[in-house]
Design an enzyme around this catalytic site. Sequence first.
Site, mmCIF file in Angstrom:
data_model
loop_
_atom_site.group_PDB
_atom_site.id
_atom_site.type_symbol
_atom_site.label_atom_id
_atom_site.label_comp_id
_atom_site.label_asym_id
_atom_site.label_seq_id
_atom_site.Cartn_x
_atom_site.Cartn_y
_atom_site.Cartn_z
ATOM 1 N N LYS A 142 -0.003 9.111 -6.844
ATOM 2 C CA LYS A 142 1.249 9.135 -7.617
ATOM 3 C C LYS A 142 1.232 10.247 -8.655
ATOM 4 O O LYS A 142 2.279 10.781 -8.998
ATOM 5 C CB LYS A 142 1.526 7.772 -8.257
ATOM 6 C CG LYS A 142 1.920 6.733 -7.212
ATOM 7 C CD LYS A 142 2.869 5.676 -7.721
ATOM 8 C CE LYS A 142 3.358 4.831 -6.540
ATOM 9 N NZ LYS A 142 4.224 3.737 -6.896
ATOM 10 N N LYS A 191 1.754 5.922 4.772
ATOM 11 C CA LYS A 191 2.373 4.587 4.783
ATOM 12 C C LYS A 191 3.875 4.683 4.495
ATOM 13 O O LYS A 191 4.328 5.602 3.809
ATOM 14 C CB LYS A 191 1.679 3.651 3.794
ATOM 15 C CG LYS A 191 2.117 3.799 2.371
ATOM 16 C CD LYS A 191 1.809 2.544 1.554
ATOM 17 C CE LYS A 191 2.530 2.667 0.224
ATOM 18 N NZ LYS A 191 3.137 1.500 -0.304
ATOM 19 N N LYS A 208 8.990 2.658 -0.033
ATOM 20 C CA LYS A 208 10.420 2.493 -0.337
ATOM 21 C C LYS A 208 10.957 3.665 -1.144
ATOM 22 O O LYS A 208 12.146 3.937 -1.122
ATOM 23 C CB LYS A 208 10.676 1.160 -1.038
ATOM 24 C CG LYS A 208 10.176 1.060 -2.473
ATOM 25 C CD LYS A 208 10.790 -0.152 -3.150
ATOM 26 C CE LYS A 208 9.826 -1.308 -3.277
ATOM 27 N NZ LYS A 208 8.712 -1.048 -4.216
HETATM 28 P P1 ATP Z 1 6.832 2.557 -4.032
HETATM 29 O O1 ATP Z 1 7.239 3.403 -2.877
HETATM 30 O O2 ATP Z 1 7.879 2.447 -5.099
HETATM 31 O O3 ATP Z 1 5.475 2.881 -4.551
HETATM 32 P P2 ATP Z 1 6.091 0.528 -2.190
HETATM 33 O O4 ATP Z 1 6.999 0.656 -1.038
HETATM 34 O O5 ATP Z 1 4.701 1.049 -2.044
HETATM 35 O O6 ATP Z 1 6.762 1.093 -3.475
HETATM 36 P P3 ATP Z 1 5.455 -1.917 -3.713
HETATM 37 O O7 ATP Z 1 6.527 -2.564 -4.488
HETATM 38 O O8 ATP Z 1 4.482 -1.088 -4.476
HETATM 39 O O9 ATP Z 1 6.071 -1.025 -2.531
HETATM 40 O O10 ATP Z 1 4.705 -3.028 -2.869
HETATM 41 C C1 ATP Z 1 5.119 -4.362 -2.648
HETATM 42 C C2 ATP Z 1 4.240 -5.011 -1.608
HETATM 43 O O11 ATP Z 1 4.476 -4.400 -0.332
HETATM 44 C C3 ATP Z 1 2.735 -4.830 -1.872
HETATM 45 O O12 ATP Z 1 2.066 -6.023 -1.517
HETATM 46 C C4 ATP Z 1 2.344 -3.723 -0.962
HETATM 47 O O13 ATP Z 1 0.985 -3.783 -0.590
HETATM 48 C C5 ATP Z 1 3.252 -3.964 0.237
HETATM 49 N N1 ATP Z 1 3.514 -2.732 0.979
HETATM 50 C C6 ATP Z 1 4.062 -1.594 0.485
HETATM 51 N N2 ATP Z 1 4.184 -0.669 1.451
HETATM 52 C C7 ATP Z 1 3.698 -1.226 2.592
HETATM 53 C C8 ATP Z 1 3.549 -0.775 3.932
HETATM 54 N N3 ATP Z 1 3.930 0.444 4.299
HETATM 55 N N4 ATP Z 1 3.023 -1.613 4.844
HETATM 56 C C9 ATP Z 1 2.632 -2.862 4.495
HETATM 57 N N5 ATP Z 1 2.745 -3.356 3.245
HETATM 58 C C10 ATP Z 1 3.271 -2.560 2.294
#
Ligand code: ATP
Length: 330
Positions: A113, A195, A198
């Site tokens: 990040k 990965k 969002k």
């Molecule tokens: P950002 O993009 O804003 O960093 P993010 O998509 O990584 O957000 P988080 O809110 O940080 O999402 O994560 C919420 C939950 O979803 C956490 O338990 C995280 O491990 C899970 N998660 C996030 N991305 C993935 C993915 N690509 N596959 C499986 N689990 C995920």
Amino acid sequence: MDKKIVFSGIQPSGDISLGNYIGALRNWVEIQHDYHCLYCAVDMHAITVRQDPKKLREQSLAVIALLIACGLDPKENIMYIQSQVPQHAELAWVLNCYTMYGELSRMTQFKDKSQKHSDNVNAGLFDYPVLMAADILLYQADLVPIGHDQKQHLELARNIAERFNGIYGDVFTVPDGYIPKVGGRIMSLAEPEKKMSKSDPNVNARILMLDEPDAIMRKFKRAVTDSEAQVVYREGKHGINNLMTIYSIATGKSFSEIEAEFDDKGYGEFKPAVGEAVVELLRPIREKTLELMKEKDYLMSICTENALRASALAERTMRKVRKKVGFVQR
Ligand code: ATP
Ligand code: LTN
């Protein structure tokens, strides 16, 4: 025996993705009746990168609406917004003093990040995992359902708990992670070695829970795969492995059933089939979320009520912590 405690969080940093659903939310729903569960929209984590205030407020409520739409019962589970429970910040400060600079420097999410947001490498971004540890330890959680990317943060939370307990006696439960065997790491549709996130600026990289059916179809049809044109799950076929994982979760079919189904067919048939399965998986959730989002007063009342329930539990831990570290009684 009394039920064990589950805690998990999700950032209202954008619309929730299919990765979040498959890696985390789906399991939150599955285990809700077997544990005492707390599920939190972590808006204080979200501000570690710049957010639009109006959007952040809306997205926090949208997370609560989505959780209800996914099937979580707001009476049975404690679903709330992190900033409405001030003990999270209070415990995070205390735990900061029991976390080492070197430990935080090793966190891969911080490294990623701070590269992505190189104009805003703030202290909160560095300290993010300590706030996450505070979230979990505040409620004496036994189990933390997360996607694979949060494994390192959970390990740190365990170390902090053990260190604190080593000094002061058994104050915190040392939590275990719960990462799904399949779907713990859903990959980007545009760059399948990364990965799905969002907050990815490329809209084609991610499926959002509120995407319209034609957007979902378009993104799957464009998904990056390989030149083999063989639907098989194999090391190195990142794009296809990812699509097979998603299809398997959406339809309940095993990898070998999927391989047989598309044995004589190419990606031109496989990709839209994945799209259709996901459209059907998300349709009821999307419709229910949109309905609930119109009911602001109802959502606000759920948040307020549940923040009070959470705060009462958090206070039990905080009373112990304040006493242990030597703060004067209030
Ligand atoms: P950002 O993009 O804003 O960093 P993010 O998509 O990584 O957000 P988080 O809110 O940080 O999402 O994560 C919420 C939950 O979803 C956490 O338990 C995280 O491990 C899970 N998660 C996030 N991305 C993935 C993915 N690509 N596959 C499986 N689990 C995920
Ligand atoms: N850091 C997590 C979100 C999160 C969390 C938590 C998850 C904040 N606090 C406590 C589990 C338990 C993420 O998904 N990026």
